[in-house]
Enzyme design. Structure first.
Site, PDB file in Angstrom:
ATOM      1  CD  GLU A   1       2.430  -1.153  20.124  1.00  0.00           C
ATOM      2  OE1 GLU A   1       3.195  -1.791  19.369  1.00  0.00           O
ATOM      3  OE2 GLU A   1       2.085   0.015  19.912  1.00  0.00           O
TER       4      GLU A   1
ATOM      5  CG  HIS B   1       3.526   2.271  17.650  1.00  0.00           C
ATOM      6  ND1 HIS B   1       2.444   1.437  17.868  1.00  0.00           N
ATOM      7  CD2 HIS B   1       3.334   2.772  16.404  1.00  0.00           C
ATOM      8  CE1 HIS B   1       1.646   1.436  16.811  1.00  0.00           C
ATOM      9  NE2 HIS B   1       2.178   2.253  15.904  1.00  0.00           N
TER      10      HIS B   1
ATOM     11  NE  ARG C   1      -1.876  -1.389  14.246  1.00  0.00           N
ATOM     12  CZ  ARG C   1      -1.428  -0.168  13.934  1.00  0.00           C
ATOM     13  NH1 ARG C   1      -0.139   0.061  13.799  1.00  0.00           N
ATOM     14  NH2 ARG C   1      -2.269   0.835  13.786  1.00  0.00           N
TER      15      ARG C   1
ATOM     16  N   GLY D   1       0.848  -1.194   0.000  1.00  0.00           N
ATOM     17  CA  GLY D   1       0.000   0.000   0.000  1.00  0.00           C
ATOM     18  C   GLY D   1       0.880   1.238   0.000  1.00  0.00           C
TER      19      GLY D   1
END
Ligand code: DGY
Length: 323
Positions: free
Chosen positions: A271, A289, A242, A157
């Site tokens: 997480e 993250h 993810r 993507g």
């Protein structure tokens, strides 16, 4: 006219919060603490829109309300696997996300991780800060060359394509791609990329593998011990997508027994809890993250939510409607 009421689950960049407060009857979670399912249910009963983000669990439990005042969940973030789709549909809610505006910065971070892992930057910094550096020598912290190697991208993507742009045009890398649907030849041509059918077809040929597919049940443990065995023994895995996509137990084993060369993670299963075994892996780089964590992206994500809300409350289909 009465302004719609809006509840924001975490603190957002100040400029966006100011715009929200001007446009809507806005209530902020000023303490910036993660909300419990019960608190989310309360918000759904009281506000026209709830603005969650990727770390809020909008599970079937949190969406278990007999009737909701909330008609739109305008998510701050591109991933929405934290929102239980059947429950949102049952409640007749519209769900939107914030694509595009974070693609470049997330790909920048994926490239940062790739370089850090290949060049042992985390190990080097730890050694230096611990006062253990004894000076330059030909055999010290020797890493792996990145330029002209083969990068496998799983999920092609917007973020996957930005990664390909950096890797191909910046580092002369050869690009292999695996994606659920067929990618148009024009797009592949931009990065001189080749699409392969399956993940299994891709892994054995790559020096680096970067994950850019969605999370959620469909891709849980997509990278598992069988697939680590398919990777080259000196290959590196990069995950900015993810946490649940990688079986962390299998990763720990793969790192411990040199099944692969190393890994770099920006996201973790469950997480912010981090498995202690990951903490002890030296051939692993970890960041908390940070993919979209630039001022520019985080503000643009907020303004994208505002665009989606203004379309929704004007009776138009929001541009980023995903449910
Ligand atoms: C997202 O948007 O899904 C990222 O994980 C946070 O920016």
């Amino acid at each position: 006219m009465v302004k719609p009421s809006v509840f924001v689950t975490r603190r957002w960049p100040a400029a966006v919060e100011a715009q929200l407060a001007e446009t809507y009857n806005t209530v902020l979670n000023t303490g910036d603490k993660p909300m419990s399912p019960a608190e989310i249910r309360e918000a759904l009963k009281r506000y026209d829109a709830v603005l969650p983000t990727v770390t809020d669990s909008l599970s079937s439990e949190a969406l278990d309300v007999p009737a909701a005042q909330t008609k739109i969940l305008a998510n701050y973030g591109v991933g929405y696997s934290h929102i239980c789709e059947p429950s949102a549909r049952n409640l007749g809610m519209t769900v939107t996300n914030t694509p595009d505006v974070l693609s470049e910065c997330t790909a920048d971070l994926a490239m940062t991780l790739l370089l850090m892992a290949a060049r042992r930057a985390g190990e080097g910094e730890r050694e230096l800060r611990a006062g253990d550096w004894s000076g330059w020598r030909p055999t010290h912290l020797v890493g792996t060359k990145v330029s002209c190697k083969t990068l496998g991208i799983i999920g092609f993507g917007r973020i996957g394509q930005e990664m390909a742009r950096r890797a191909h045009h910046g580092f002369g890398m050869k690009i292999l791609v695996q994606n659920r649907s067929r990618i148009s030849p024009d797009v592949l041509h931009q990065y001189n990329a080749t699409q392969v059918e399956t993940v299994d077809d891709l892994l054995p040929h790559c020096d680096f593998v970067s994950l850019h597919c969605p999370g959620g049940a469909a891709n849980r443990h997509l990278i598992n011990s069988r697939r680590f065995d398919l990777m080259k023994p000196d290959a590196f895995l990069i995950n900015t997508a993810r946490g649940e996509i990688v079986d962390e137990h299998a990763l720990i084993q793969a790192l411990m027994f040199d099944v692969i060369g190393g890994a770099a993670l920006d996201v973790f299963d469950g997480e912010p809890r981090i498995s202690p075994d990951l903490m002890h892996s030296d051939n692993l780089v970890m960041l908390p993250h940070l993919g979209s964590a630039t001022r520019e992206s985080r503000e643009a994500m907020g303004f994208r939510v505002l665009d989606n809300l203004s379309d929704f409350f004007a009776g138009r289909a929001p541009r980023d409607q995903v449910i």
